[in-house]
Design an enzyme around this catalytic site. Structure first.
Site, PDB file in Angstrom:
ATOM      1  N   HIS A  85      13.062   1.385 -12.443  1.00 19.96           N
ATOM      2  CA  HIS A  85      14.483   1.739 -12.311  1.00 19.96           C
ATOM      3  C   HIS A  85      14.762   2.482 -11.005  1.00 19.96           C
ATOM      4  CE1 HIS A  85      18.281   3.137 -14.730  1.00 19.96           C
ATOM      5  NE2 HIS A  85      18.565   2.292 -13.767  1.00 19.96           N
ATOM      6  N   LEU A 121      -6.800   3.596 -13.594  1.00 15.92           N
ATOM      7  CA  LEU A 121      -7.413   2.460 -14.292  1.00 15.92           C
ATOM      8  C   LEU A 121      -6.606   1.195 -14.001  1.00 15.92           C
ATOM      9  CD1 LEU A 121      -8.189   4.115 -17.749  1.00 15.92           C
ATOM     10  CD2 LEU A 121      -9.809   3.571 -15.916  1.00 15.92           C
ATOM     11  N   ASP A 173      -6.035  -2.490  -5.921  1.00 18.99           N
ATOM     12  CA  ASP A 173      -5.841  -1.055  -5.726  1.00 18.99           C
ATOM     13  C   ASP A 173      -4.399  -0.788  -5.314  1.00 18.99           C
ATOM     14  OD1 ASP A 173      -5.862   1.617  -5.107  1.00 18.99           O
ATOM     15  OD2 ASP A 173      -7.609   1.534  -3.793  1.00 18.99           O
TER      16      ASP A 173
END
Length: 307
Positions: free
Chosen positions: A109, A284, A290
């Site tokens: 958002h 994670l 990445d």
């Protein structure tokens, strides 16, 4: 009162950023103009004193020469209300740094928020980048908004959760409205927002938008995975929320591949879900992907464009 506190916070942040840049590992992300990060729904700046919304991302950018500011607006509110809150903070960044423009990056958002600011002060914005932002709306918001009694219950649950998160994230003086947030993120609400602020919005279902409008360059990124790391506790919710999409529609659990398109689409099929674009939970993610590299690469792109 909040503006006064925020100004003090930004002033302290400027000193830390200058110190960080003085010892930056490289100048790879050293853009001409400062970068302002805008969070998404349920977002925050730093929670409980140590949990950052953008886990490890601002620090990595600063280590590579970037001047980066994080912001905090209402976790749940309308696109316009969140945009106004961000606009005040962007003006403060401009005043503190003495720079004439900023580069804006919005997740989820937050993509609506940065677009609002760019439309309000285009001469002071160099670029807008949407990270997994639902430019054309989110199916889950449609389900809740149009869900009658079940939708009302869902809205009340989100309202309570949003109020709790706002409090523990230090934003207790910010308004919270789950209903306004959901309406803004629905297909109809996003269409209305796009009609007011069409800059960079694609005119076709899955195309690109204008690369530059009123001197502001527009970019976007998106993902198409929901489960990316078996250890990530938020992957399961991402898989469940993906059920709101039509069968076969590629999505990141919250935002459709095509809905994330804004301006120049750098890439829309990363092996990342919606939460991965924050580099959460605590880094994670899928092997070989990445989020920090993606943000760092975008700043290098802006740098090479003279921004």
């Amino acid at each position: 009162m909040r503006i006064i506190r925020l100004t003090a916070f930004l002033a302290m942040g400027l000193g830390s950023i200058i110190a960080a840049n003085a010892h930056a590992a490289s100048t790879y992300a050293q853009t001409k103009y400062p970068v302002v990060l805008a969070h998404g729904m349920f977002g925050w700046d730093t929670m409980l004193g140590s949990v950052d919304y953008w886990y490890g991302i601002p620090g990595d950018l600063r280590d590579n020469g970037g001047t980066v500011y994080t912001t905090q607006v209402s976790g749940l509110e309308s696109s316009e209300a969140r945009g106004e809150q961000l606009l005040l903070q962007v003006k403060q960044v401009l005043a503190i740094t003495g720079k004439s423009r900023v580069n804006l990056i919005g997740h989820s958002h937050g993509g609506h928020s940065v677009r609002y600011v760019a439309a309000a002060i285009p001469n002071q914005v160099a670029s807008v980048t949407g990270m997994a932002s639902p430019v054309k709306g989110a199916p889950l918001a449609d389900l809740i908004v149009n869900g009658d009694k079940a939708g009302e219950v869902g809205t009340q649950v989100l309202q309570g959760l949003g109020s709790i998160l706002n409090f523990i994230a230090g934003g207790k003086d910010l308004p919270v409205s789950a209903n306004k947030s959901l309406v803004s993120l629905s297909s109809a609400g996003s269409a209305a927002f796009n009609a007011k602020y069409p800059q960079g919005v694609p005119k076709t279902a899955c195309g690109e938008g204008a690369y530059q409008v009123n001197g502001v360059k527009y970019f976007s990124f998106g993902g198409t995975s929901q489960v990316t790391n078996v250890l990530d506790i938020l992957d399961i919710p991402m898989k469940l929320t993906s059920l709101a999409f039509a069968k076969g529609e590629k999505n990141d659990g919250m935002v459709g591949k095509c809905s994330a398109h804004l301006g120049k689409v750098i890439r829309d099929d990363y092996d990342m879900n919606h939460i991965d674009f924050m580099n959460h939970v605590f880094g994670l993610r899928a092997m070989g992907t990445d989020p920090k590299t993606i943000y760092r690469g975008q700043l290098n792109r802006l740098k090479n464009s003279g921004l």
